[in-house]
Design a protein around this motif. Structure first.
Motif, PDB file in Angstrom:
ATOM      1  N   ILE A   1       0.813  -1.216   0.000  1.00 34.47           N
ATOM      2  CA  ILE A   1       0.000   0.000   0.000  1.00 34.47           C
ATOM      3  C   ILE A   1       0.845   1.264   0.000  1.00 34.47           C
ATOM      4  CG2 ILE A   1      -2.067  -1.023   1.017  1.00 34.47           C
ATOM      5  CD1 ILE A   1      -1.122   0.155   3.734  1.00 34.47           C
ATOM      6  N   GLN A   2       2.142   1.112   0.242  1.00 31.95           N
ATOM      7  CA  GLN A   2       3.011   2.286   0.303  1.00 31.95           C
ATOM      8  C   GLN A   2       4.458   1.845   0.091  1.00 31.95           C
ATOM      9  OE1 GLN A   2       2.492   4.369   3.984  1.00 31.95           O
ATOM     10  NE2 GLN A   2       4.019   5.896   3.537  1.00 31.95           N
ATOM     11  N   GLU A   3       5.216   2.693  -0.601  1.00 33.52           N
ATOM     12  CA  GLU A   3       6.638   2.397  -0.806  1.00 33.52           C
ATOM     13  C   GLU A   3       7.468   3.649  -0.621  1.00 33.52           C
ATOM     14  OE1 GLU A   3       8.012  -0.104  -4.123  1.00 33.52           O
ATOM     15  OE2 GLU A   3       5.884  -0.181  -4.698  1.00 33.52           O
ATOM     16  N   ASP A   4       8.605   3.484  -0.004  1.00 32.26           N
ATOM     17  CA  ASP A   4       9.635   4.510   0.063  1.00 32.26           C
ATOM     18  C   ASP A   4      10.834   3.862  -0.614  1.00 32.26           C
ATOM     19  OD1 ASP A   4      11.435   6.496   0.584  1.00 32.26           O
ATOM     20  OD2 ASP A   4      11.234   6.405   2.766  1.00 32.26           O
TER      21      ASP A   4
ATOM     22  N   THR B   1      -5.124  -2.819  10.105  1.00 28.68           N
ATOM     23  CA  THR B   1      -3.750  -3.007  10.575  1.00 28.68           C
ATOM     24  C   THR B   1      -2.797  -3.022   9.382  1.00 28.68           C
ATOM     25  OG1 THR B   1      -3.906  -5.417  10.576  1.00 28.68           O
ATOM     26  CG2 THR B   1      -4.486  -4.290  12.618  1.00 28.68           C
ATOM     27  N   LYS B   2      -1.542  -2.787   9.678  1.00 25.20           N
ATOM     28  CA  LYS B   2      -0.534  -2.725   8.621  1.00 25.20           C
ATOM     29  C   LYS B   2       0.774  -3.333   9.124  1.00 25.20           C
ATOM     30  CE  LYS B   2      -2.530   1.567   6.868  1.00 25.20           C
ATOM     31  NZ  LYS B   2      -3.659   1.585   7.796  1.00 25.20           N
ATOM     32  N   LEU B   3       1.654  -3.623   8.176  1.00 26.37           N
ATOM     33  CA  LEU B   3       2.990  -4.089   8.487  1.00 26.37           C
ATOM     34  C   LEU B   3       3.952  -3.243   7.676  1.00 26.37           C
ATOM     35  CD1 LEU B   3       4.268  -7.622   9.006  1.00 26.37           C
ATOM     36  CD2 LEU B   3       5.458  -6.188   7.360  1.00 26.37           C
ATOM     37  N   LEU B   4       4.942  -2.692   8.335  1.00 19.35           N
ATOM     38  CA  LEU B   4       5.970  -1.892   7.681  1.00 19.35           C
ATOM     39  C   LEU B   4       7.273  -2.673   7.696  1.00 19.35           C
ATOM     40  CD1 LEU B   4       6.959   0.809   6.447  1.00 19.35           C
ATOM     41  CD2 LEU B   4       7.580   1.470   8.779  1.00 19.35           C
ATOM     42  N   LEU B   5       7.818  -2.917   6.530  1.00 20.26           N
ATOM     43  CA  LEU B   5       9.107  -3.567   6.371  1.00 20.26           C
ATOM     44  C   LEU B   5      10.098  -2.471   6.033  1.00 20.26           C
ATOM     45  CD1 LEU B   5      10.511  -6.368   6.135  1.00 20.26           C
ATOM     46  CD2 LEU B   5       9.883  -6.332   3.718  1.00 20.26           C
ATOM     47  N   TYR B   6      11.115  -2.280   6.875  1.00 17.51           N
ATOM     48  CA  TYR B   6      12.036  -1.169   6.651  1.00 17.51           C
ATOM     49  C   TYR B   6      13.492  -1.629   6.700  1.00 17.51           C
ATOM     50  CZ  TYR B   6      13.436  -0.937  11.543  1.00 17.51           C
ATOM     51  OH  TYR B   6      13.971  -1.238  12.774  1.00 17.51           O
ATOM     52  N   VAL B   7      14.318  -0.950   5.933  1.00 18.80           N
ATOM     53  CA  VAL B   7      15.745  -1.270   5.873  1.00 18.80           C
ATOM     54  C   VAL B   7      16.449  -0.636   7.064  1.00 18.80           C
ATOM     55  CG1 VAL B   7      17.871  -1.003   4.545  1.00 18.80           C
ATOM     56  CG2 VAL B   7      15.708  -1.447   3.366  1.00 18.80           C
ATOM     57  N   THR B   8      17.288  -1.432   7.701  1.00 24.53           N
ATOM     58  CA  THR B   8      18.050  -0.957   8.851  1.00 24.53           C
ATOM     59  C   THR B   8      19.437  -1.578   8.821  1.00 24.53           C
ATOM     60  OG1 THR B   8      18.081  -0.759  11.261  1.00 24.53           O
ATOM     61  CG2 THR B   8      17.260  -2.818  10.362  1.00 24.53           C
ATOM     62  N   GLN B   9      20.335  -0.995   9.568  1.00 29.04           N
ATOM     63  CA  GLN B   9      21.681  -1.540   9.706  1.00 29.04           C
ATOM     64  C   GLN B   9      21.877  -2.221  11.060  1.00 29.04           C
ATOM     65  OE1 GLN B   9      23.611  -1.580   6.983  1.00 29.04           O
ATOM     66  NE2 GLN B   9      21.832  -0.594   6.064  1.00 29.04           N
ATOM     67  N   VAL B  10      20.852  -2.193  11.913  1.00 29.71           N
ATOM     68  CA  VAL B  10      20.967  -2.822  13.228  1.00 29.71           C
ATOM     69  C   VAL B  10      21.017  -4.332  13.073  1.00 29.71           C
ATOM     70  CG1 VAL B  10      19.784  -0.932  14.401  1.00 29.71           C
ATOM     71  CG2 VAL B  10      18.477  -2.922  13.655  1.00 29.71           C
ATOM     72  N   ASN B  11      21.414  -4.999  14.150  1.00 28.14           N
ATOM     73  CA  ASN B  11      21.489  -6.454  14.125  1.00 28.14           C
ATOM     74  C   ASN B  11      20.103  -7.062  13.974  1.00 28.14           C
ATOM     75  OD1 ASN B  11      24.257  -6.440  14.459  1.00 28.14           O
ATOM     76  ND2 ASN B  11      24.116  -6.516  16.687  1.00 28.14           N
ATOM     77  N   ILE B  12      20.001  -7.999  13.062  1.00 28.18           N
ATOM     78  CA  ILE B  12      18.778  -8.748  12.829  1.00 28.18           C
ATOM     79  C   ILE B  12      19.183 -10.217  12.876  1.00 28.18           C
ATOM     80  CG2 ILE B  12      16.923  -9.232  11.176  1.00 28.18           C
ATOM     81  CD1 ILE B  12      17.426  -6.537   9.901  1.00 28.18           C
TER      82      ILE B  12
ATOM     83  N   VAL C   1       8.668  -0.617   2.749  1.00 26.61           N
ATOM     84  CA  VAL C   1       7.452  -1.024   2.054  1.00 26.61           C
ATOM     85  C   VAL C   1       6.383  -1.238   3.106  1.00 26.61           C
ATOM     86  CG1 VAL C   1       6.353  -2.750   0.569  1.00 26.61           C
ATOM     87  CG2 VAL C   1       8.757  -2.182   0.230  1.00 26.61           C
ATOM     88  N   GLY C   2       5.207  -0.647   2.881  1.00 30.06           N
ATOM     89  CA  GLY C   2       4.081  -0.831   3.783  1.00 30.06           C
ATOM     90  C   GLY C   2       3.079  -1.795   3.177  1.00 30.06           C
ATOM     91  N   PHE C   3       2.555  -2.694   3.998  1.00 28.60           N
ATOM     92  CA  PHE C   3       1.594  -3.695   3.555  1.00 28.60           C
ATOM     93  C   PHE C   3       0.294  -3.556   4.348  1.00 28.60           C
ATOM     94  CE2 PHE C   3       5.795  -5.561   2.953  1.00 28.60           C
ATOM     95  CZ  PHE C   3       5.719  -6.057   1.658  1.00 28.60           C
ATOM     96  N   GLU C   4      -0.821  -3.832   3.685  1.00 29.25           N
ATOM     97  CA  GLU C   4      -2.108  -3.909   4.356  1.00 29.25           C
ATOM     98  C   GLU C   4      -2.258  -5.326   4.887  1.00 29.25           C
ATOM     99  OE1 GLU C   4      -6.194  -2.174   2.974  1.00 29.25           O
ATOM    100  OE2 GLU C   4      -5.737  -4.015   1.844  1.00 29.25           O
ATOM    101  N   THR C   5      -2.687  -5.446   6.140  1.00 28.07           N
ATOM    102  CA  THR C   5      -2.810  -6.773   6.739  1.00 28.07           C
ATOM    103  C   THR C   5      -4.203  -7.084   7.257  1.00 28.07           C
ATOM    104  OG1 THR C   5      -1.949  -5.892   8.812  1.00 28.07           O
ATOM    105  CG2 THR C   5      -0.380  -6.964   7.351  1.00 28.07           C
ATOM    106  N   GLY C   6      -5.169  -6.234   7.030  1.00 26.26           N
ATOM    107  CA  GLY C   6      -6.544  -6.541   7.407  1.00 26.26           C
ATOM    108  C   GLY C   6      -7.047  -5.738   8.574  1.00 26.26           C
ATOM    109  N   GLN C   7      -8.317  -5.384   8.502  1.00 28.58           N
ATOM    110  CA  GLN C   7      -9.028  -4.692   9.571  1.00 28.58           C
ATOM    111  C   GLN C   7      -8.301  -3.447  10.066  1.00 28.58           C
ATOM    112  OE1 GLN C   7     -10.057  -7.575  12.557  1.00 28.58           O
ATOM    113  NE2 GLN C   7     -11.272  -8.771  11.148  1.00 28.58           N
TER     114      GLN C   7
END
Length: 133
Positions: free
Chosen positions: A32-35, A48-59, A40-46
């Motif tokens: 639903i949204q991109e930078d 709610t949303k999920l934002l996937l973002y680039v980071t340099q922190v430990n994952i 990248v933002g996603f629609e997840t229902g009712q």
């Protein structure tokens, strides 16, 4: 004050090129949204949303980063497995649930069910049926 606010799950990634197809194609979330190149933002229902973002922190984080409420955990697990998702098996005795056996789908004493899997970065995601819904 925040009782009527929607929540956005925020999940880190080092590589959108690897993570985005997992969320968009494998999990079936709608963009639903991109930078460009950063998030990248996603629609997840009712609402709610999920934002996937680039980071340099430990994952990855060592905890669940997002949980999807579903009507049928078994059916959702089967569908996601058919798309290549592998589910985790945890020993829940270390979390104080001595009566629960190791299983891919965990059923709590109250009937609630959960299943856990990881995204390409190793972030823990969950499915939940009957709790928090």
């Amino acid at each position: 004050m925040l009782g009527d606010s929607n929540i956005v799950a925020i999940v880190p990634t080092h590589d959108l090129g690897t993570s985005r197809p997992f969320y968009e194609d494998t999990l079936g979330l709608k963009v639903i949204q991109e930078d460009e190149g950063r998030a990248v933002g996603f629609e997840t229902g009712q609402g709610t949303k999920l934002l996937l973002y680039v980071t340099q922190v430990n994952i990855p984080a060592e905890h669940t980063t997002a949980s999807f409420t579903v009507d049928d955990v078994e059916a959702t697990v089967a569908e996601l497995e058919s798309r290549g998702v592998e589910f985790e098996v945890y020993d829940l005795s270390e979390y104080g649930f001595e009566d629960l056996e190791e299983a891919k789908i965990i059923q709590m004493p109250d009937g609630a069910k959960s299943a856990f899997f990881k995204d390409p970065e190793g972030n823990i995601l969950a499915l939940g049926e009957g709790h928090w819904s």
